[in-house]
Every structure is written in C-alpha cells, then in structure tokens.
Design a protein around this motif. Structure first.
Motif: not given
Length: 80
Positions: A13-14, A26-33, A47-51, A75-76
C-alpha cells in the motif's frame, strides 16, 4: 482481498500524499512515496526496492494523485 494481499506480502500500500499529510495521519500498513518524488525520479528511487511481482495499491486524499502515480508506476512496469 486488499488486506489479505498486503498481509500475505503479495501487495504493498503506497501513500502518494506529501510528507506533511503523512505526518498528520496515515494508514498503518502504508509506505510513503510522495507523488512529487515519484514523478521527478527517473529511476524511481522511492520504489526501486519493490519487486515488480507485487501489486501496488495507491492511496491519497481525493484520488487525483493516485491516477498520476499509477500512470508513472505502470510505465515503469508495476501493477498499480
């Protein structure tokens, strides 16, 4: 299904809002991007570490930034 995918680490969850909004809550399980960083980064450092096998669920205040962020991420090569 969304909660289950996040719990089973099939998805992330971004939160694409800005830092001040994140700090206000913010939402508990979210990651800030933040969208501002995502759209500026040629290699998407945030996000480069995200598979690319992960599903990316996006969150913002109204939905406008989610649409822009999803376009950048797709696009990525991400499933956003």
């Amino acid at each position: 299904m969304i909660k289950e995918n996040i719990k089973n680490e099939k998805a992330l969850l971004l939160d694409v809002r800005e830092q001040k909004e994140w700090d206000a809550g913010h939402l508990k399980s979210a990651r800030l991007v933040p969208l501002s960083k995502l759209s500026q980064a040629k290699d998407a450092k945030s996000v480069k570490d995200v598979g690319k096998d992960k599903i990316l669920y996006l969150h913002c205040r109204s939905g406008r930034r989610v649409l822009q962020a999803a376009e950048h991420l797709r696009a990525m090569g991400y499933d956003a």
